[in-house]
Design an enzyme around this catalytic site. Structure first.
Site, mmCIF file in Angstrom:
data_model
loop_
_atom_site.group_PDB
_atom_site.id
_atom_site.type_symbol
_atom_site.label_atom_id
_atom_site.label_comp_id
_atom_site.label_asym_id
_atom_site.label_seq_id
_atom_site.Cartn_x
_atom_site.Cartn_y
_atom_site.Cartn_z
ATOM 1 N N GLU A 1 -4.903 1.423 2.929
ATOM 2 C CA GLU A 1 -4.765 0.296 3.859
ATOM 3 C C GLU A 1 -4.814 0.743 5.305
ATOM 4 O O GLU A 1 -5.391 0.064 6.165
ATOM 5 C CB GLU A 1 -3.444 -0.432 3.577
ATOM 6 C CG GLU A 1 -3.246 -1.730 4.362
ATOM 7 C CD GLU A 1 -2.575 -1.549 5.728
ATOM 8 O OE1 GLU A 1 -2.523 -2.522 6.495
ATOM 9 O OE2 GLU A 1 -2.114 -0.421 6.022
ATOM 10 N N HIS B 1 0.847 -1.199 0.000
ATOM 11 C CA HIS B 1 0.000 0.000 0.000
ATOM 12 C C HIS B 1 0.879 1.243 0.000
ATOM 13 O O HIS B 1 1.893 1.297 0.705
ATOM 14 C CB HIS B 1 -0.960 -0.003 1.196
ATOM 15 C CG HIS B 1 -0.312 0.069 2.536
ATOM 16 N ND1 HIS B 1 -0.008 1.257 3.167
ATOM 17 C CD2 HIS B 1 0.101 -0.911 3.384
ATOM 18 C CE1 HIS B 1 0.545 1.022 4.342
ATOM 19 N NE2 HIS B 1 0.627 -0.301 4.512
#
Length: 1003
Positions: A237, A191
């Site tokens: 995330e 991420h």
């Protein structure tokens, strides 16, 4: 002339002390080196064709040049930069690629031609996917719902054996893209968002630049994968695993069958294999040059002991993929802080993750077997999950960061069951054989003569030493556990910065106390059977523990107890050697006859107690002083000095006469088979070297396995008390591991010289005082406290709070100028950080909306706008809201809602929009700035009421998370400026600043 034995392997104090210390050092030193030192990256940055580590480090420097959470302007800058970097990499490699920003029927034609061995690449600039999902609350309480608009970047590298069609395009009337042909590809994920208080070097910058280098590697001529690769750079995330959840809405999510997730839960060190779905996929990771990790950590996630989660749960739980979770896990004190930066990580850490990723993905991409293809239990129950084949639960661990062991859990269970049954039977069989040969001296008090059997039996003292080891083990272990409670009571946070001081205290206390008790018992009542009884006790204890471990393996799928299997096997071998040693002894009846023959009987058959007396005197008053050269180095021939040293101890060995035979006991036992010190006289024939075999089998390998887990667990848990985890759990764990590591040394401890135990006792005292009195934090081990500023936009009430461990958090606030002369209110934080205290005060006004110069401040009332309209006759209302300079807001309800729907959102039947118990919060994430949300909310009709009779109330909240300029959040700037250097600031929630307005819908 004096002759002395030079045998360095006798079971005597100096050899035992020296050899055992050497063995311990040979085990502990490499364990610490592997744990503390990351393998060096190659000096040549392009040592691997298609990879450039210097380029990766430069990318990491740019990526971490500011905070870039999803709800920040810099997040957009990073996204555009990543698209540019991917394009540049592909162009440098002369790759035939295309970019797609929509997935629909009218998607432009994609060129399918390939240039020689260079794979075709498609970049998906996903600004379309959105997802609505929810999470249940604890203990059947109302949960949370989320609406999220994704901005993921997906790169598909077509494999040489992949479907040639652009299968991700779908036609009108199709619910979703068709599934690709073939056996599926590999998903690699990281991420690119960070938290609002951390630069994200390891969380998850190293993962991001690793993926960039993987794209570079697999698009280099000669490195084309046979199975296609999906490189996912997801956004969001940190907030709720939003980015990975949004990926499930993209057609490319149907392609991969196996995944590699790259994460960070620390700020450096080695990249650890956190967990894996099965043994088959784990074996591919084991091919990397420096594998590192243990299934013990995976059990922590499985049993809920680890609170945080990674994208792993989305790929495995929602899509049904099989894969691996690799992450940095220490030091936790830098996690989500401004020390998660390039300066505090290293090229070595970067290379450790990068090299492991290349090796793992390369191995997976060249595998064309069907082990990751076909239906499984999950896909049969849930048709929306992919058919990724059936894996088996695995057990895995590294050895010194060089070798990697992988075995199926049911295989380990079979080994455990076999050991549980066969090991006791083998020992019992040998004991029976010893008994039949009249050589079972264990548990034997007396020996009977075959000559003149009517005479009294001879004392063997075979029970001597039976109970001393469990008593010493109980006292020493209780002391260690007591120390855990003492430190937790007096100075519970010392583990935060001084893990090795705590370890030293525990290990030294156990060893020194055990030595004092066991050597004292051996001085008072020496016994040659101490080792035998000690190993028998350990064997019985470990057998009971192995029963519990086998049960957990079979019924609960817990693999982390693998070390107990090896531990028990090692103890079994050492115990087996103990029993085999007894075959070297004379038959008990022969020993009794020998004593009788030389006991001074003048007339055969006459009864006299002198035989027993002689045996007793041999055992209780042997003439050799235990630390004399006569035994330690071998006995000396008699010379003119002998009476000076020995005559005062000869009284118990008077020469006994029998028919003119005048021999000493040394002559009776042929001089070479003398017992040690004051031990039983029959023990002289026991092998003098067998202890060394027992040491080698019983200690090193179990210590390696337990030590690796102990170090891993300590690094992972030592700094979690700052997050609200109980410190006592860490201390008790260290105490238990200390006991497990040292217990196999118990059978040998009594033979140590006093020098080492005395030194260890002094170290114990010093570390005890240090652990009780030392300040637990430093500039390298900063205490994390959690910041948030909340503003009631209706009343203008402005409250800043720090959440952390008491009493430190309250002391920290005293350093902050704006908190002076204010009443600081502290309370337990039961919502986000259990176990911590939250202290609040009136803070400096934020300037997250408008001009930070202060010349055009935006009134609080204009930060957030909303309106709502109730649908007549229904428990439903339409909300329209947006926040200025924010793309994250939420609705918080005083009572749970039953459903909601955001306009133009897509629904996925894999996700519930609201949990079964309802939601008390809807989190809203928009990819566009200051774009409004329109959503319809429904709440339940109480029993006995009609729709439209009941209203609902709550608050509309918007979040601001961008802190890349001084002056945006003056309260946070002030906190950072004035707190001591042993304090680190992290974010408490998704927003650094939360502004809210109340709402109420009446009937």
């Amino acid at each position: 002339m004096v002759f002395r034995s030079r045998n360095p392997f006798l079971f005597t104090p100096w050899p035992v002390t020296a050899i055992t210390s050497l063995v311990v050092a040979v085990v502990f030193v490499p364990l610490l080196i592997v744990h503390l030192i990351v393998p060096s990256a190659p000096s040549d940055p392009i040592a691997v064709r298609g990879v450039n580590s210097s380029e990766a480090l430069e990318d990491l420097q740019f990526l971490t040049n500011g905070f870039h959470p999803y709800n920040s302007r810099r997040n957009d800058i990073i996204r555009n930069w990543l698209l540019g970097r991917i394009t540049a990499i592909l162009e440098d490699n002369n790759v035939n690629f295309s970019t797609v920003d929509r997935v629909a029927r009218d998607t432009p034609f994609h060129q399918r031609r390939r240039l020689d061995a260079i794979p075709h690449v498609t970049i998906f600039d996903d600004n379309v996917s959105n997802v609505t999902f929810s999470a249940p609350g604890p203990s059947r309480a109302p949960g949370q719902s989320v609406y999220f608009e994704g901005t993921n970047i997906i790169v598909y590298i077509r494999g040489t054996e992949d479907d040639d069609a652009d299968w991700w395009n779908f036609q009108d009337g199709e619910e979703f893209a068709r599934r690709p042909k073939g056996i599926g590809g590999i998903l690699v994920n990281a991420h690119y968002d960070s938290v609002s208080t951390g630069f994200g070097a390891t969380d998850d910058g190293v993962g991001v630049v690793t993926i960039l280098q993987l794209i570079k590697y697999f698009t280099t001529i000669g490195n084309a994968p046979r199975r296609g690769i999906v490189a996912l750079l997801n956004n969001g995330e940190e907030d709720f695993l939003n980015g990975a959840t949004a990926f499930t809405q993209h057609p490319i999510s149907k392609f991969a069958h196996v995944f590699l997730n790259l994460e960070g839960a620390g700020a450096g060190g080695r990249a650890t294999l956190f967990r894996s779905t099965d043994s088959e996929v784990t074996s591919f990771y084991g091919k990397s040059e420096h594998p590192f990790g243990s299934v013990f950590s995976a059990d922590g996630f499985k049993r809920g002991l680890v609170r945080s989660q990674t994208d792993y749960v989305i790929f495995q739980g929602v899509l049904g993929l099989r894969g691996l979770d690799i992450a940095f896990m220490e030091p936790r004190a830098r996690y989500h802080t401004d020390q998660d930066d390039v300066r505090h990580t290293s090229i070595d850490s970067l290379w450790h993750m990068l090299s492991a990723s290349i090796s793992t993905v390369q191995s997976l991409a060249t595998d064309t077997s069907s082990i990751f293809d076909g239906p499984n239990d999950e896909s049969r129950k849930d048709k929306l999950k992919l058919e990724t084949g059936t894996g088996s639960e695995g057990v895995w661990f590294d050895l010194f960061g060089k070798k990697f062991a992988v075995v199926r859990l049911h295989t380990l269970f079979a080994i455990s069951l076999t050991l549980l049954i066969t090991a006791p039977l083998i020992l019992i069989a040998i004991a029976i054989l010893l008994h039949r040969n009249d050589k079972l001296y264990l548990f034997s008090s007396l020996a009977y003569k075959t000559i003149h059997p009517e005479d009294d039996p001879i004392a063997l003292n075979g029970w001597k030493g039976f109970s001393r080891f469990p008593l010493a083990l109980t006292v020493a272990s209780s002391t260690v556990i007591g120390l855990a409670f003492l430190i937790n009571k007096i100075n519970p946070m010392i583990i935060y910065s001084s893990q090795y001081a705590v370890w030293s205290m525990m290990l030294c206390s156990w060893f020194s106390i055990s030595w004092f008790l066991l050597s004292g018992a051996d001085w008072a009542r020496p016994s040659a059977l101490h080792r035998a009884y000690a190993f028998l006790w350990i064997f019985v204890g470990e057998w009971i523990v192995l029963i519990a471990v086998a049960f957990s393996q079979d019924r609960m799928g817990i693999a982390g107890g693998y070390f107990v299997v090896f531990y028990f096997a090692a103890i079994f071998v050492a115990t087996l050697i103990t029993l085999l040693e007894l075959f070297a002894l004379p038959r008990k009846s022969d020993y009794a006859n020998t004593i009788h023959e030389h006991s001074g009987f003048a007339t055969p058959g006459s009864r006299c107690d002198s035989g027993s007396a002689v045996a007793h005197s041999l055992d209780e008053g042997h003439h050799h002083q235990r630390d004399s050269d006569a035994y330690h180095e071998g006995h000396e021939d008699a010379n003119e000095a002998t009476p000076l040293f020995l005559s005062h101890r000869r009284t118990t060995f008077a020469r006994y006469r029998s028919g003119g035979d005048e021999r000493s006991i040394e002559e009776i036992y042929h001089n070479t088979n003398l017992p040690y010190g004051f031990e039983q006289s029959w023990s002289g024939r026991l092998p003098k070297w067998a202890w060394l075999l027992q040491l080698i089998f019983a200690w090193p390998f179990p210590a390696i396995l337990v030590g690796q887990i102990a170090l891993l667990l300590t690094s992972a848990m030592a700094q979690t008390p700052a997050d609200g985890n109980p410190a006592l759990l860490v201390y008790v764990a260290i105490g238990l591991f200390s006991i497990m590591i040292l217990t196999p040394l118990g059978p040998f401890i009594h033979r140590f010289t006093s020098h080492l135990p005395t030194l260890l006792f002094l170290i114990f005292l010093g570390t005890l005082v240090y652990n009780l009195l030392a300040f637990p934090f430093s500039s390298n081990n900063r205490l994390k406290v959690f910041f948030v500023q909340k503003i009631d936009l209706d009343t203008g009430i402005n409250q800043v709070s720090l959440t952390g461990v008491q009493p430190y958090v309250r002391d920290i606030i005293d350093f902050i100028p704006s908190s002076g002369d204010q009443g600081i209110y502290c309370s337990k934080n039961e919502s986000l950080k259990l176990g911590l205290s939250r202290c609040s005060w009136k803070g400096l006004a934020p300037k997250v909306v408008g001009d930070i110069s202060g010349s055009s401040d935006t009134p609080y009332s204009d930060w957030l706008e909303f309106n709502m309209t109730r649908i007549s006759g229904l428990n439903e209302a339409v909300f329209h809201l947006f926040g200025r300079n924010s793309r994250a807001c939420k609705l918080v309800f005083d009572s749970p809602i039953s459903d909601f729907r955001v306009d133009d959102s897509s629904l996925d039947k894999r996700f519930d929009t609201v949990p079964e118990e309802g939601s008390k919060e809807i989190r809203l994430w928009r990819r566009q700035w200051e774009s409004p949300w329109n959503l319809t909310v429904r709440w339940p009709v109480p029993e006995g009421h009609s729709p439209g009779e009941d209203g609902i109330s709550g608050r509309v909240v918007c979040l601001w998370s961008d802190d890349n300029e001084n002056g945006l959040i003056p309260a946070l700037d002030e906190v950072r400026r004035y707190v001591p250097d042993w304090v680190a600031i992290s974010k408490l929630a998704d927003g650094l600043v939360e502004g809210s307005k109340a709402f109420a819908i009446t009937s």
